[in-house]
Design a protein around this motif. Structure first.
Motif, mmCIF file in Angstrom:
data_model
loop_
_atom_site.group_PDB
_atom_site.id
_atom_site.type_symbol
_atom_site.label_atom_id
_atom_site.label_comp_id
_atom_site.label_asym_id
_atom_site.label_seq_id
_atom_site.Cartn_x
_atom_site.Cartn_y
_atom_site.Cartn_z
ATOM 1 N N GLU A 249 -36.420 54.547 -50.842
ATOM 2 C CA GLU A 249 -36.963 53.305 -50.283
ATOM 3 C C GLU A 249 -36.265 53.010 -48.953
ATOM 4 O O GLU A 249 -35.214 53.557 -48.661
ATOM 5 N N LYS A 250 -36.858 52.062 -48.174
ATOM 6 C CA LYS A 250 -36.308 51.815 -46.841
ATOM 7 C C LYS A 250 -35.052 50.939 -46.849
ATOM 8 O O LYS A 250 -34.367 50.826 -45.831
ATOM 9 N N GLY A 251 -34.801 50.270 -47.981
ATOM 10 C CA GLY A 251 -33.559 49.498 -48.112
ATOM 11 C C GLY A 251 -33.355 48.470 -47.009
ATOM 12 O O GLY A 251 -32.232 48.297 -46.529
ATOM 13 N N GLU A 260 -31.856 56.304 -42.151
ATOM 14 C CA GLU A 260 -31.168 57.590 -42.310
ATOM 15 C C GLU A 260 -30.071 57.776 -41.257
ATOM 16 O O GLU A 260 -29.030 58.366 -41.529
ATOM 17 N N ILE A 261 -30.315 57.223 -40.045
ATOM 18 C CA ILE A 261 -29.249 57.277 -39.023
ATOM 19 C C ILE A 261 -28.040 56.488 -39.538
ATOM 20 O O ILE A 261 -26.899 56.936 -39.458
ATOM 21 N N HIS A 262 -28.340 55.305 -40.095
ATOM 22 C CA HIS A 262 -27.237 54.451 -40.558
ATOM 23 C C HIS A 262 -26.577 54.954 -41.838
ATOM 24 O O HIS A 262 -25.478 54.515 -42.170
ATOM 25 N N GLU A 263 -27.245 55.838 -42.540
ATOM 26 C CA GLU A 263 -26.644 56.374 -43.775
ATOM 27 C C GLU A 263 -25.561 57.407 -43.500
ATOM 28 O O GLU A 263 -24.866 57.843 -44.413
ATOM 29 N N GLN A 264 -25.456 57.856 -42.249
ATOM 30 C CA GLN A 264 -24.644 59.055 -41.997
ATOM 31 C C GLN A 264 -23.166 58.969 -42.371
ATOM 32 O O GLN A 264 -22.612 59.977 -42.828
ATOM 33 N N PRO A 265 -22.526 57.786 -42.251
ATOM 34 C CA PRO A 265 -21.132 57.783 -42.727
ATOM 35 C C PRO A 265 -21.064 58.204 -44.204
ATOM 36 O O PRO A 265 -20.198 58.971 -44.599
#
Ligand code: G6P
Length: 615
Positions: A249-251, A260-265
């Protein structure tokens, strides 16, 4: 490409099919459709041009009852994207309907033969040929639908994942696979099918990944049956699905790409977890450790990949050559497979693919295997074709990547390459323990640095994107480790914003592209503190001297290049060999915010698909 989904059981199939199509839309979105077998055995097909939402509007008010159905979202190969060419396709009598992901290569020959038998065709697709061939075999041999599918597939050359339903059989779907992915989900007396597990995950965690040459019969309230083309029963390997619905989901984010960019950490951390010890700084990649002798005795390493994975592979080449001193070549899988490469059993071939389903990469792997090479896979999707076709491998573990433009898979691939290079360099004693620990520590510090970048850069890059959203062209330049990052940054911009962008090694500018420089041609220059910093600075000067507009990506404490630039994006600094991860983050944000400012469909750019299962 193309996504397929299906359901047979007691539930209403339509909502399951539509939700599934939305999950698979990343695989193509030229047209969408579904077929339902109703309570009284009637078979209805609904399809239209455009995205799944267009299909939802199209069926508004229509009868979509039925607990047996198959659905498809298309990336056009044969025939333009319109409602006639959309799937499912009926057979001539409208007794059978079929959906298909892949290509039937001998369609023209088969079509001619069927026309001679009196068959008529409405569409330009290879799929309509297959459904009519199945009907022809069924009628000629007076056989079961399963035998008709088997008989037809024996005559077919190509790649496919198909699902077939028949009028009057509201309890059965027949599916088959050859070189295109297909997953069957097993529920309580019910079955699901899909191109990947994402449409299935909320209903069951029991899945079977069909193998090439297998046909499965999904009958409500009956055990799953899997046979090969000769009707011999195949063993059924039920796997437990490890997937989290929230990842799909887009959360709260506007687009998957931004999420997905912000998920990278987190995804970089997930990639490192269990492999790089924060205590001892040791790296354990079992696929590399258990096959160390293959890597260590390698005459050379050849990396094959496509798209963004190819760019990550170029960084892998730098890392492995730099740290291990093993010669590495990086090849486009699509070129490698057809250019008769010189291969020997002493070569190691690494195949890199987010989806693990890219047709060219899989074909390159087959070629390497046939030559006796050791084939190592780096992919994201668990159980994918690349994973299964590899002798050994390593997942990047970044979770489902939904946005067509790849971001977190790229940084995951680079992270895995860094761990591979460290493992090999250490085993070969090509780097000192101090350097090894320094790089291990730098890898462990990456997630926090990426987080710091996202916290400080998101808003300013959004503003910068607003200024450049109307540019027509862009040049990205970088050197050394940053040249592949320039290529990837330019690709991201092209993919999502439709702005023409080229990546160049900075010093190559003067051999051609510098002729393009004027005040309408922005140049994004990567000039981070490494051995080539001064040289890149000179290349930036050359652009400025010709009136070019420069956006530079520089270190937080940069003084020289930032002063020459019109705009400077400041990033934290780590070891130069890991800087590609930190430099790629602002470039991803820049492409995203330009596309969003232009009001484009960021997650599903025109003409693209995430998983390219055709060559
Ligand atoms: C498509 C996607 C790209 C991806 C490329 C290779 O073009 O749009 O994002 O990089 O395929 O895909 P793979 O799954 O093999 O990495």
């Amino acid at each position: 490409m193309c996504g397929i989904v299906g359901y047979v059981g007691d539930r209403n199939a339509y909502p399951i099919l539509i939700k599934g199509l939305h999950r698979l839309e990343y695989r193509g979105y030229d047209s969408a459709g579904f077929a339902l077998v109703g309570k009284n055995g009637e078979l209805n097909v609904y399809k239209c041009k455009g995205k799944v939402s267009a299909l939802e509007n199209f069926v508004e008010g229509k009868d979509v009852e039925g607990s047996c159905g198959i659905a498809h979202t298309r990336w056009a190969t044969h025939g333009e994207p319109n409602s006639v060419n959309a799937h499912p396709h009926y057979s001539c009598t409208e007794n059978i309907a079929l959906i298909h992901n892949g290509i039937i290569e001998n369609w023209a020959l088969l079509k001619k033969a069927l026309i001679r038998e009196g068959y008529e065709f409405k569409s330009e697709t290879d799929t309509e040929v297959l459904v009519n061939l199945i009907e022809y075999v069924r009628n000629t041999n007076k056989c079961s639908l399963l035998d008709a599918v088997r008989g037809a597939l024996k005559q077919v050359i190509g790649a496919y994942a198909i699902a077939v339903v028949e009028k009057g059989r509201e309890d059965e779907i027949i599916v088959a696979r050859q070189s295109s992915p297909l997953v069957v989900g097993i529920g309580e007396g019910e079955y699901f099918l899909a191109s990947d597990a994402t449409p299935i995950v909320e209903y069951t965690d029991k899945v079977v990944y069909l193998q090439d040459g297998e046909i499965a019969v999904l009958t409500k309230n009956k055990p799953l049956r899997v046979v090969n083309f000769d009707n011999a029963e195949c063993p059924i390997d039920v796997k437990k699905l490890e997937m989290n619905i929230s990842e799909l989901e887009k959360g709260g984010y506007k687009h998957f790409m931004l999420k997905e960019i912000h998920e990278q950490p987190k995804t970089i951390m997930d990639c490192l977890r269990g492999r790089l010890s924060p205590d001892s700084y040791d790296v354990i990649l079992s696929g590399v450790r258990d096959n160390a002798y293959r890597f260590l005795s390698a005459r050379r390493i050849i990396i094959v990949a496509c798209g963004t994975s190819w760019h990550a592979s170029l960084i892998g080449e730098h890392l492995i050559e730099d740290l291990c001193r093993i010669p590495v070549e990086v090849e486009y899988a699509s070129e490698f497979r057809y250019r008769n490469p010189v291969l020997s059993p002493e070569d190691v071939v690494i195949a890199v693919s987010q989806s693990g389903e890219t047709a060219d990469t899989l074909a390159a792997m087959s070629l390497a295997k046939a030559a006796g090479c050791f084939v190592f896979g780096i992919c994201n999707v668990i159980g994918s074709s690349v994973a299964r076709a590899s002798d050994a491998g390593c997942y990047i573990h970044v979770g489902p990547e939904i946005s067509v433009a790849s971001t977190k898979a790229f940084t995951g691939q680079v992270t895995v390459f860094a761990m591979i290079a460290l493992t090999l360099a250490n085993t070969l004693t090509r780097i000192s323990r101090d350097r090894f620990e320094q790089l291990s520590k730098a890898l462990l510090d990456l997630p926090a640095l990426v987080q710091a970048e996202l916290d400080t850069l998101d808003a300013p890059i959004k503003e910068l994107a607003e200024k450049f959203k109307d540019s027509r062209d862009f040049i990205y330049i970088g050197r050394g480790y940053e040249f592949p990052v320039a290529l990837e940054g330019a690709l991201k911009l092209k993919e999502v914003s439709y702005i023409h962008a080229d990546g160049y090694p900075a010093a190559e500018m003067k051999h051609g592209p510098i002729a393009l420089i004027d005040k309408t041609m922005p140049v994004l220059a990567i000039a981070i503190p490494d051995a080539l910093y001064e040289k890149t600075a000179s290349n930036v000067q050359e652009v400025k001297a010709r009136g070019g507009v420069v956006i530079s990506v520089v270190s937080n404490d940069d003084e020289m290049v930032s002063k020459m630039s019109d705009y400077a994006i400041r990033v934290p600094v780590t070891d130069p060999c890991l800087m590609p991860v930190l430099v790629s983050i602002p470039l991803q944000l820049f492409a995203y915010y330009i596309a969003d400012a232009k009001g484009l469909d960021v997650d599903q750019p025109r003409n693209l698909a995430k998983s390219v299962t055709v060559e």
